[in-house]
Scaffold this active site. Structure first.
Site, PDB file in Angstrom:
ATOM      1  N   GLU A 126      -5.938  23.933   7.802  1.00  0.00           N
ATOM      2  CA  GLU A 126      -6.389  23.911   9.194  1.00  0.00           C
ATOM      3  C   GLU A 126      -7.701  23.162   9.287  1.00  0.00           C
ATOM      4  O   GLU A 126      -8.406  23.015   8.272  1.00  0.00           O
ATOM      5  CB  GLU A 126      -6.613  25.346   9.697  1.00  0.00           C
ATOM      6  CG  GLU A 126      -5.458  25.909  10.496  1.00  0.00           C
ATOM      7  CD  GLU A 126      -5.854  27.176  11.226  1.00  0.00           C
ATOM      8  OE1 GLU A 126      -5.737  27.201  12.442  1.00  0.00           O
ATOM      9  OE2 GLU A 126      -6.295  28.135  10.574  1.00  0.00           O
ATOM     10  N   HIS A 245     -11.175  27.754  22.884  1.00  0.00           N
ATOM     11  CA  HIS A 245     -10.137  26.946  22.241  1.00  0.00           C
ATOM     12  C   HIS A 245      -9.908  25.730  23.118  1.00  0.00           C
ATOM     13  O   HIS A 245      -9.750  25.858  24.334  1.00  0.00           O
ATOM     14  CB  HIS A 245      -8.840  27.750  22.091  1.00  0.00           C
ATOM     15  CG  HIS A 245      -7.895  27.122  21.119  1.00  0.00           C
ATOM     16  ND1 HIS A 245      -7.217  25.970  21.398  1.00  0.00           N
ATOM     17  CD2 HIS A 245      -7.549  27.469  19.857  1.00  0.00           C
ATOM     18  CE1 HIS A 245      -6.481  25.627  20.347  1.00  0.00           C
ATOM     19  NE2 HIS A 245      -6.670  26.526  19.393  1.00  0.00           N
ATOM     20  N   ARG A 291     -13.932  22.066  16.818  1.00  0.00           N
ATOM     21  CA  ARG A 291     -13.334  22.705  17.987  1.00  0.00           C
ATOM     22  C   ARG A 291     -14.232  22.649  19.229  1.00  0.00           C
ATOM     23  O   ARG A 291     -13.776  22.329  20.317  1.00  0.00           O
ATOM     24  CB  ARG A 291     -13.086  24.177  17.614  1.00  0.00           C
ATOM     25  CG  ARG A 291     -12.083  24.876  18.441  1.00  0.00           C
ATOM     26  CD  ARG A 291     -11.814  26.243  17.877  1.00  0.00           C
ATOM     27  NE  ARG A 291     -10.526  26.285  17.206  1.00  0.00           N
ATOM     28  CZ  ARG A 291      -9.910  27.408  16.844  1.00  0.00           C
ATOM     29  NH1 ARG A 291     -10.464  28.574  17.092  1.00  0.00           N
ATOM     30  NH2 ARG A 291      -8.753  27.383  16.252  1.00  0.00           N
ATOM     31  N   HIS A 349     -11.516  32.152  23.770  1.00  0.00           N
ATOM     32  CA  HIS A 349     -10.525  32.426  22.734  1.00  0.00           C
ATOM     33  C   HIS A 349     -10.990  33.467  21.725  1.00  0.00           C
ATOM     34  O   HIS A 349     -10.235  34.344  21.320  1.00  0.00           O
ATOM     35  CB  HIS A 349     -10.214  31.113  22.025  1.00  0.00           C
ATOM     36  CG  HIS A 349      -9.149  31.206  20.976  1.00  0.00           C
ATOM     37  ND1 HIS A 349      -7.864  31.625  21.263  1.00  0.00           N
ATOM     38  CD2 HIS A 349      -9.171  30.931  19.643  1.00  0.00           C
ATOM     39  CE1 HIS A 349      -7.134  31.603  20.152  1.00  0.00           C
ATOM     40  NE2 HIS A 349      -7.903  31.210  19.163  1.00  0.00           N
ATOM     41  N   ARG A 384     -16.764  30.519  14.670  1.00  0.00           N
ATOM     42  CA  ARG A 384     -15.818  31.027  13.673  1.00  0.00           C
ATOM     43  C   ARG A 384     -15.004  29.900  13.042  1.00  0.00           C
ATOM     44  O   ARG A 384     -14.511  29.020  13.745  1.00  0.00           O
ATOM     45  CB  ARG A 384     -14.865  32.000  14.368  1.00  0.00           C
ATOM     46  CG  ARG A 384     -13.722  32.462  13.510  1.00  0.00           C
ATOM     47  CD  ARG A 384     -12.675  33.140  14.350  1.00  0.00           C
ATOM     48  NE  ARG A 384     -12.033  32.201  15.246  1.00  0.00           N
ATOM     49  CZ  ARG A 384     -10.707  32.123  15.434  1.00  0.00           C
ATOM     50  NH1 ARG A 384      -9.899  32.953  14.801  1.00  0.00           N
ATOM     51  NH2 ARG A 384     -10.195  31.261  16.271  1.00  0.00           N
TER      52      ARG A 384
HETATM   53  C1  LIG Z   1      -3.461  33.241  20.914  1.00  0.00           C
HETATM   54  C2  LIG Z   1      -4.336  33.626  19.748  1.00  0.00           C
HETATM   55  C3  LIG Z   1      -4.105  33.054  18.497  1.00  0.00           C
HETATM   56  C4  LIG Z   1      -4.915  33.415  17.401  1.00  0.00           C
HETATM   57  N1  LIG Z   1      -4.639  32.910  16.153  1.00  0.00           N
HETATM   58  C5  LIG Z   1      -5.362  33.348  15.086  1.00  0.00           C
HETATM   59  C6  LIG Z   1      -5.018  32.961  13.749  1.00  0.00           C
HETATM   60  O1  LIG Z   1      -4.045  32.252  13.530  1.00  0.00           O
HETATM   61  N2  LIG Z   1      -5.772  33.440  12.728  1.00  0.00           N
HETATM   62  C7  LIG Z   1      -6.858  34.247  12.920  1.00  0.00           C
HETATM   63  O2  LIG Z   1      -7.518  34.647  11.952  1.00  0.00           O
HETATM   64  N3  LIG Z   1      -7.189  34.655  14.176  1.00  0.00           N
HETATM   65  C8  LIG Z   1      -6.464  34.234  15.240  1.00  0.00           C
HETATM   66  N4  LIG Z   1      -6.802  34.667  16.505  1.00  0.00           N
HETATM   67  C9  LIG Z   1      -7.869  35.673  16.645  1.00  0.00           C
HETATM   68  C10 LIG Z   1      -7.352  37.012  16.146  1.00  0.00           C
HETATM   69  O3  LIG Z   1      -6.022  37.192  16.595  1.00  0.00           O
HETATM   70  C11 LIG Z   1      -8.205  38.184  16.619  1.00  0.00           C
HETATM   71  O4  LIG Z   1      -9.550  37.932  16.367  1.00  0.00           O
HETATM   72  C12 LIG Z   1      -7.816  39.466  15.902  1.00  0.00           C
HETATM   73  O5  LIG Z   1      -6.428  39.660  16.007  1.00  0.00           O
HETATM   74  C13 LIG Z   1      -8.557  40.653  16.473  1.00  0.00           C
HETATM   75  O6  LIG Z   1      -7.991  41.833  15.959  1.00  0.00           O
HETATM   76  P1  LIG Z   1      -8.522  43.236  16.496  1.00  0.00           P
HETATM   77  O7  LIG Z   1      -7.700  44.275  15.851  1.00  0.00           O
HETATM   78  O8  LIG Z   1      -9.985  43.269  16.365  1.00  0.00           O
HETATM   79  O9  LIG Z   1      -8.233  43.160  18.070  1.00  0.00           O
HETATM   80  P2  LIG Z   1      -6.843  43.143  18.858  1.00  0.00           P
HETATM   81  O10 LIG Z   1      -5.732  42.690  18.002  1.00  0.00           O
HETATM   82  O11 LIG Z   1      -7.076  42.394  20.130  1.00  0.00           O
HETATM   83  O12 LIG Z   1      -6.591  44.684  19.182  1.00  0.00           O
HETATM   84  C14 LIG Z   1      -7.449  45.375  20.061  1.00  0.00           C
HETATM   85  C15 LIG Z   1      -6.795  46.695  20.399  1.00  0.00           C
HETATM   86  O13 LIG Z   1      -7.692  47.484  21.179  1.00  0.00           O
HETATM   87  C16 LIG Z   1      -7.002  47.964  22.332  1.00  0.00           C
HETATM   88  N5  LIG Z   1      -8.045  48.242  23.338  1.00  0.00           N
HETATM   89  C17 LIG Z   1      -8.887  47.390  23.971  1.00  0.00           C
HETATM   90  N6  LIG Z   1      -9.728  48.079  24.754  1.00  0.00           N
HETATM   91  C18 LIG Z   1      -9.414  49.393  24.618  1.00  0.00           C
HETATM   92  C19 LIG Z   1      -9.924  50.603  25.163  1.00  0.00           C
HETATM   93  N7  LIG Z   1     -10.968  50.625  26.020  1.00  0.00           N
HETATM   94  N8  LIG Z   1      -9.340  51.775  24.806  1.00  0.00           N
HETATM   95  C20 LIG Z   1      -8.291  51.812  23.942  1.00  0.00           C
HETATM   96  N9  LIG Z   1      -7.780  50.682  23.384  1.00  0.00           N
HETATM   97  C21 LIG Z   1      -8.344  49.499  23.715  1.00  0.00           C
HETATM   98  C22 LIG Z   1      -6.001  46.878  22.652  1.00  0.00           C
HETATM   99  O14 LIG Z   1      -4.968  47.327  23.496  1.00  0.00           O
HETATM  100  C23 LIG Z   1      -5.524  46.582  21.225  1.00  0.00           C
HETATM  101  O15 LIG Z   1      -4.630  47.564  20.795  1.00  0.00           O
HETATM  102  C24 LIG Z   1      -6.000  34.318  17.597  1.00  0.00           C
HETATM  103  C25 LIG Z   1      -6.226  34.875  18.859  1.00  0.00           C
HETATM  104  C26 LIG Z   1      -5.403  34.539  19.932  1.00  0.00           C
HETATM  105  C27 LIG Z   1      -5.664  35.165  21.271  1.00  0.00           C
END
Ligand SMILES: Cc1cc2nc3c(=O)[nH]c(=O)nc-3n(C[C@H](O)[C@H](O)[C@H](O)COP(=O)(O)OP(=O)(O)OC[C@H]3O[C@@H](n4cnc5c(N)ncnc54)[C@H](O)[C@@H]3O)c2cc1C
Length: 532
Positions: A126, A245, A291, A349, A384
């Protein structure tokens, strides 16, 4: 500010064992819960697990130095360069070192990472990575496959209780220690507030994309967890750094679907409506520039009314096979990418800022931990490196589980899931109009290009919206927005994801992270609003 009417606090009943509440059911939250088994864990998730989480939408995969010729040193160096001078070297070294072990954990949980003919993990390249190091699943399906495997594992683990559709609104604190959470069911619209207590609380609520009008993030990513932590007194870090993004697909969808960076890696080019390949004049690497540079190039074309379009017509031969996710998004929007250019726009993003934690995911408040995108660990600095965020989520959630394992007593008894929720009636307020106003000002004034006047206007709007808020959920959101505006106005330079047209250069005086509490931010608001 709204106040919350809940049942009077009862001292935590002695459960006879320690337990953990994890707020958030994305990769960070679920991985932490699984690593804590067989200890008693309650996961609160705003949406059913596997949905409403950025994790399920990740396309590229996870960065890990597991390919031939790659090393932890190279991964560390690439991350430090991307982070623009303020990455914490110790943190990224720890994260890159632990990457391989966490990939193996994911394999054990059943994630079907791609392998080559010899059975070794396949890795792809990447932008800004000097080696091929992205561990992936079927091209662009990594997030979905990872989450499907973890959701299945969680459902089979009796020590994990999952409360789906529960939106956390407030942290409960007792003598400065976080002892629980107040949450509302029915995706935040239920009539009852539920009060849950635990020995430890872990925040894993993801990013802030929905504070902006155009975003790739799910609706649940509105910064509520960060605001809740700030309101409870936790220290925040690097709140000014939002990554945009460059190529969200511009077809008026909210959230905007993503056209992965890999398309430009394959040779796709960017044009405006006049047919000019505008990136050629902006950077020597044209479409493969960093980016933030590409995002600014596209933003300028969109703002000038010329629009920006991604031309994949000659670069990608079999779209449906090579990029099935993007192909599906285009098809849904009535675009045939083999014959037509894809309209694109920069979108909020990823958030480099968030709840400050140490190397073990411990926040500044006793009893309170955090992991995933809602944190700022120092691993990303001002920008990032692609695919480091899923890695950060698994590394830090595992470290929390290991650390908590040494601090907790007892494991979950068989019947533990039945108890410890008390409720009181309190109607939810509709904060939709406020969200619309907030998202508009955030995109207009705290987006890809920022300046002092615009950010002051945004801060005034945010303060006004905060004064008129009647919803605890919105209080959290607006607090996060305020901390972003204050941190961005305060940093008198451009670095990484923070670009100011009135201070377009980097300054050595600002080669440091921003650390602040809500109280400290409030104290400097009057000075920041002064124009002379
Ligand atoms: C389209 C897209 C593509 C991406 N591609 C990549 C990639 O290829 N590689 C990479 O490393 N990163 C990528 N990223 C970034 C990465 O996906 C995220 O940084 C990572 O998944 C975050 O994980 P998390 O568990 O912290 O949050 P999330 O996966 O967003 O989970 C958050 C959780 O908290 C819950 N929540 C939120 N607020 C509350 C609340 N007040 N009370 C209860 N629950 C709540 C949500 O419902 C969810 O269950 C991408 C992001 C996007 C949007």
């Amino acid at each position: 500010m709204a106040t919350t009417a809940v049942a009077a606090y009862q001292p935590k009943p002695s459960k006879g064992f320690d337990d953990v509440i994890i707020i958030g059911g994305g990769l960070a939250g679920l991985f932490c819960a699984l690593k804590l088994a067989p200890r008693a864990v309650t996961v609160l998730a705003a949406a059913p697990i596997g949905r409403g989480a950025s994790s399920a939408w990740a396309q590229a995969g996870i960065a890990a130095a597991v390919g031939p010729g790659d090393t932890v040193d190279k991964h560390v160096t690439d991350t430090i360069i991307a982070g623009d001078g303020i990455v914490d070297g110790d943190i990224i070294r720890m994260m890159a070192t632990e990457a391989s072990a966490r990939i193996h954990d994911l394999l054990e949980f059943g994630v079907p990472f791609d392998r080559d003919l010899a059975g070794k993990l396949s890795v792809s390249r990447e932008a800004a990575h000097s080696e091929s190091r992205i561990v992936r699943v079927k091209g662009d399906m990594a997030g979905r496959a990872i989450m499907e495997a973890l959701v299945a594992a969680v459902r089979k683990t009796p020590s994990i209780r999952v409360l789906e559709g529960y939106v956390a609104e407030e942290l409960i604190t007792e003598d400065g220690r976080v002892t629980g959470v107040v949450a509302r069911d029915q995706a935040g619209s239920g009539e009852d507030l539920h009060r849950l207590t635990a020995s430890h609380v872990v925040m894993a609520t993801g990013g802030v994309g929905h504070l902006f009008e155009v975003t790739t993030n799910p609706t649940e990513a509105r910064g509520g967890g960060i605001g809740m932590a700030a309101r409870a007194g936790a220290r925040l870090a690097d709140m000014e750094f939002v990554q945009f993004h460059p190529t969200a697909i511009n077809v008026g969808k909210d959230p905007a679907p993503l056209a992965t960076e890999a398309l430009r890696g394959h040779g796709a080019t960017l044009h405006n409506s006049a047919g000019e390949r505008f990136m050629l004049g902006l950077h020597k690497d044209a479409e493969l520039a960093p980016r933030d540079v590409v995002a600014r190039g596209i933003f300028a074309e969109v703002k000038a009314g010329r629009g920006a379009f991604l031309d994949c017509r000659t670069a990608v031969h079999d779209f449906a096979d090579e990029f099935p996710t993007v192909f599906g998004y285009c098809r849904d929007a009535g675009i045939d990418p083999a014959r037509e250019m894809i309209p694109v726009v920069p979108a909020a993003h990823y958030f480099m800022g968030g709840i400050w934690t140490d190397a073990d995911g411990r926040s500044s408040l006793p009893g309170f931990w955090a992991c995933g995108e809602c944190t700022s660990t120092g691993a990303h600095g001002a920008n990032r490196l692609a695919s480091n965020s899923l890695l950060e989520a698994v590394v830090f959630s595992a470290r929390i589980a290991i650390r908590l394992g040494t601090e907790m007593t007892g494991v979950a008894p068989a019947n533990w899931q039945d108890g410890s929720v008390s409720s009181a009636s309190h109607l939810a307020e509709n904060d939709h109009p406020n969200m619309v106003a907030l998202r508009k000002t955030m995109s207009a004034n705290l987006g890809v290009l920022r300046d002092g006047d615009g950010m002051r206007e945004a801060l005034r709007t945010i303060l006004e919206l905060a004064r008129n808020s009647h919803s605890t959920r919105f209080d959290n959101v607006i607090t996060t927005a305020k901390l972003i505006a204050v941190s961005a106005l305060n940093r008198l330079e451009s670095r990484g994801g923070h670009f100011r047209t009135d201070f377009p250069e980097e300054s050595p005086d600002w080669k440091r992270r921003t650390l602040l509490t809500l109280e400290q931010a409030n104290a400097i608001v009057p000075d920041l609003l002064e124009t002379d």
